[in-house]
Design an enzyme around this catalytic site. Structure first.
Site: not given
Ligand code: BJW
Ligand code: ZN
Length: 254
Positions: A106-107, A122, A130, A151, A154, A191, A217-218
């Site tokens: 999101v950055d 994301h 809002c 907002c 509203c 990553g 990925n490391p």
């Molecule tokens: C390096 C490195 C270097 C380090 N070089 N690499 C199916 C199964 C199970 C659960 C679910 C499913 N479907 C949906 C779900 C529920 C849920 C979910 O997935 N839960 C699981 C955790 C179990 N998903 C949701 O709720 C999603 N919504 C949804 O499905 O809605 C359905 C719906 C439909 C219609 C109406 C209503 C609902 C939404 C998910 C939203 C995720 N949001 C976040 C926060 C965003 C806001 C914020 O920034 O605050 O997104 S959570 C957080 O995790 C963020 C990230 O984008 C996301 C992924 O994380 P990421 O990027 O993988 O980071 P890390 O830290 O986990 O990993 C870093 C990696 O980098 C590591 O591997 C390191 O090794 C590596 N690394 N240095 C390269 N130098």
């Molecule tokens: Zn509003």
């Protein structure tokens, strides 16, 4: 030849021969810029359950606290610059005929690093909207606004334009990402811990449609069958991939 060098040559060869390429990035791509990742020892959420802060329920219960956490993150991100990994992905976009960059980040560092065709599944942290969905939204690039903002239309609290747990992903963006994954010949997973769905499922979709999947990925995390792993930080590995691709393209054809 080391396993990493072999992987880099294989990826450069695959990219050279592909019509369409897609990449999914996660927080690890921005780690070398100084943006903390979410999970793991140095995770942003260390000491916090993500569910405490990144859900609509958390915001309803304590909007000021969640606002403050995002304000802190916006300030942190504002001080970060794109790293060589972001820049290498922008080079790939310029070099390849049809390249889709799908990011969970999101950055906005991909855009700052020169990528133009970015699917933000994301959302982004710089848009505020809002909480009551009255339709108001604004791009706010100032940082250090610790007081919860309301907002102007509203009076409901303003929230960051990111996707929280339990919320749907932006429909059109997810559709484009699914299409890119389903139709590419090469899919890169870079990553990300591949635990958050539906984004994590894109690599499975690509593999099931016959794409070659590569992970950078490391600490490789995807469980895709047949994935080729390039183990290392993306800020080091991606520039080498671009260099290998450019060398292939400049060199004599056999
Ligand atoms: C390096 C490195 C270097 C380090 N070089 N690499 C199916 C199964 C199970 C659960 C679910 C499913 N479907 C949906 C779900 C529920 C849920 C979910 O997935 N839960 C699981 C955790 C179990 N998903 C949701 O709720 C999603 N919504 C949804 O499905 O809605 C359905 C719906 C439909 C219609 C109406 C209503 C609902 C939404 C998910 C939203 C995720 N949001 C976040 C926060 C965003 C806001 C914020 O920034 O605050 O997104 S959570 C957080 O995790 C963020 C990230 O984008 C996301 C992924 O994380 P990421 O990027 O993988 O980071 P890390 O830290 O986990 O990993 C870093 C990696 O980098 C590591 O591997 C390191 O090794 C590596 N690394 N240095 C390269 N130098
Ligand atoms: Zn509003």
């Amino acid at each position: 030849m080391s396993e990493l060098s072999r992987g880099i040559s294989q990826l450069a060869e695959a990219l050279d021969g592909a019509q369409r390429v897609a990449a999914l990035t996660g927080a690890g791509v921005s780690a070398e810029s100084g943006v903390p990742t979410f999970r793991g020892d140095k995770g942003l959420w260390k000491g916090f359950e993500p569910q405490q802060l990144a859900t609509p329920g958390a915001f309803s219960r304590d909007p000021a606290m969640v606002w403050e956490w995002y304000d802190w993150r916006r300030g942190l991100i504002a001080a970060c610059e794109p790293n060589p990994g972001h820049r290498a992905l922008a080079r790939l976009e310029a070099e390849l005929a049809d390249f889709w960059l799908i990011t969970q980040n999101v950055d906005r560092l991909h855009q700052k690093g020169g990528s133009q065709r970015v699917l933000e599944v994301h959302g982004d942290i710089w848009t505020l909207r809002c909480f009551e969905e009255c339709g108001y939204q604004v791009l706010e690039e100032r940082t250090g606004i610790p007081e919860l903002q309301r907002c102007p239309d509203c009076g409901a609290p303003l929230r960051p334009g990111v996707v929280w747990f339990g919320e749907g992903l932006p429909e059109e963006t997810l559709h484009q990402a699914g299409l890119a994954a389903a139709t590419c010949q090469v899919f890169l997973v870079i990553g990300t811990s591949s635990v958050v769905y539906p984004a994590a499922g894109l690599a499975d979709l690509a593999a099931s449609r016959g794409a070659q999947v590569f992970e950078i990925n490391p600490d490789p995390a995807s469980r895709i069958r047949g994935v080729t792993v390039l183990q290392g930080p993306s800020g080091e590995v991606l520039p080498e991939v671009v260099a290998a691709l450019e060398a292939r393209r400049k060199g004599p054809r056999t």
